[in-house]
Write a protein that holds these residues in place. Structure first.
Motif, PDB file in Angstrom:
ATOM      1  N   LEU A 162       0.825  -1.203   0.000  1.00 40.00           N
ATOM      2  CA  LEU A 162       0.000   0.000   0.000  1.00 40.00           C
ATOM      3  C   LEU A 162       0.864   1.260   0.000  1.00 40.00           C
ATOM      4  O   LEU A 162       0.574   2.218  -0.730  1.00 40.00           O
ATOM      5  CB  LEU A 162      -0.936   0.001   1.215  1.00 40.00           C
ATOM      6  N   ALA A 163       1.942   1.259   0.763  1.00 42.53           N
ATOM      7  CA  ALA A 163       2.845   2.414   0.788  1.00 42.53           C
ATOM      8  C   ALA A 163       3.471   2.633  -0.591  1.00 42.53           C
ATOM      9  O   ALA A 163       3.588   3.777  -1.049  1.00 42.53           O
ATOM     10  CB  ALA A 163       3.932   2.225   1.837  1.00 42.53           C
ATOM     11  N   ARG A 164       3.865   1.529  -1.274  1.00 42.48           N
ATOM     12  CA  ARG A 164       4.409   1.641  -2.637  1.00 42.48           C
ATOM     13  C   ARG A 164       3.375   2.206  -3.599  1.00 42.48           C
ATOM     14  O   ARG A 164       3.682   3.058  -4.429  1.00 42.48           O
ATOM     15  CB  ARG A 164       4.852   0.260  -3.136  1.00 42.48           C
ATOM     16  N   GLU A 165       2.139   1.717  -3.488  1.00 40.51           N
ATOM     17  CA  GLU A 165       1.083   2.190  -4.381  1.00 40.51           C
ATOM     18  C   GLU A 165       0.789   3.671  -4.148  1.00 40.51           C
ATOM     19  O   GLU A 165       0.587   4.421  -5.102  1.00 40.51           O
ATOM     20  CB  GLU A 165      -0.173   1.350  -4.204  1.00 40.51           C
ATOM     21  N   VAL A 166       0.781   4.093  -2.909  1.00 36.70           N
ATOM     22  CA  VAL A 166       0.550   5.508  -2.595  1.00 36.70           C
ATOM     23  C   VAL A 166       1.691   6.356  -3.146  1.00 36.70           C
ATOM     24  O   VAL A 166       1.462   7.425  -3.738  1.00 36.70           O
ATOM     25  CB  VAL A 166       0.378   5.714  -1.065  1.00 36.70           C
ATOM     26  N   GLU A 167       2.930   5.887  -2.990  1.00 34.06           N
ATOM     27  CA  GLU A 167       4.082   6.623  -3.498  1.00 34.06           C
ATOM     28  C   GLU A 167       4.024   6.735  -5.023  1.00 34.06           C
ATOM     29  O   GLU A 167       4.278   7.794  -5.589  1.00 34.06           O
ATOM     30  CB  GLU A 167       5.390   5.947  -3.060  1.00 34.06           C
TER      31      GLU A 167
END
Length: 176
Positions: A59-64
């Motif tokens: 999720l953090a990668r997708e948000v970034e």
């Protein structure tokens, strides 16, 4: 009167001779069962923790990525504006006062888009052809240019945060 039939696997032991299981043995068996169940639950908890951590990282990668490429459509729409301004500069006479305004506009537009992750892919003649960033439009004999290298650039390409937005359109020198 018929006698009860015994299973072949069940020994025929009278009840008064049956081995007695001590309380300690029964407790030890129960402790073993509870310990095995506890280990199974611990393993399950570890797997669930790892799964949650993987989901959090994903999720953090997708948000970034969403943040880095949120303006992709806007910047892609500005690429033809760069082309038009550069074509105008190429055809404008050196002494034309409008040329200075167009150069300033192009400089400011470049500065604004670079601060948002847009980078130019503009190979020079003689640079190695890179199929990840260049699109070969044709192959020509080009004296003085090594075979397989860029001989001419038709149109610049652009990268957005290291992702190809538009490839540079080039002519490649024919190998000898």
């Amino acid at each position: 009167m018929t006698q009860p039939q015994h299973d072949a696997q069940t020994p025929n032991i009278p009840e008064d001779e049956a081995p007695e299981v001590s309380v300690e043995q029964r407790l030890a068996e129960q402790v073993e069962l509870v310990s095995a169940e506890l280990e199974q639950l611990r393993a399950q908890v570890l797997l669930e923790r790892a799964d949650l951590e993987n989901q959090r990282k994903r999720l953090a990668r997708e948000v970034e990525n969403a943040r880095r490429f949120a303006n992709e459509r806007l910047l892609a729409a500005l690429v033809p504006v760069f082309d038009a301004l550069e074509a105008g500069l190429a055809s404008a006479p050196e002494a034309d006062p409008l040329r200075n305004g167009v150069e300033l506009t192009l400089r400011e537009l470049t500065k604004a888009t670079e601060s948002n992750g847009l980078a130019t892919v503009a190979p020079a003649p003689g640079d190695a052809f890179n199929p990840e960033h260049h699109q070969a439009m044709s192959v020509i004999d080009a004296p003085g240019v090594p075979g397989g290298a860029v001989a001419q650039v038709f149109q610049k390409g652009y990268l957005l945060n290291e992702r190809l937005l538009r490839p540079a359109m080039v002519v490649v020198a024919k190998a000898d």
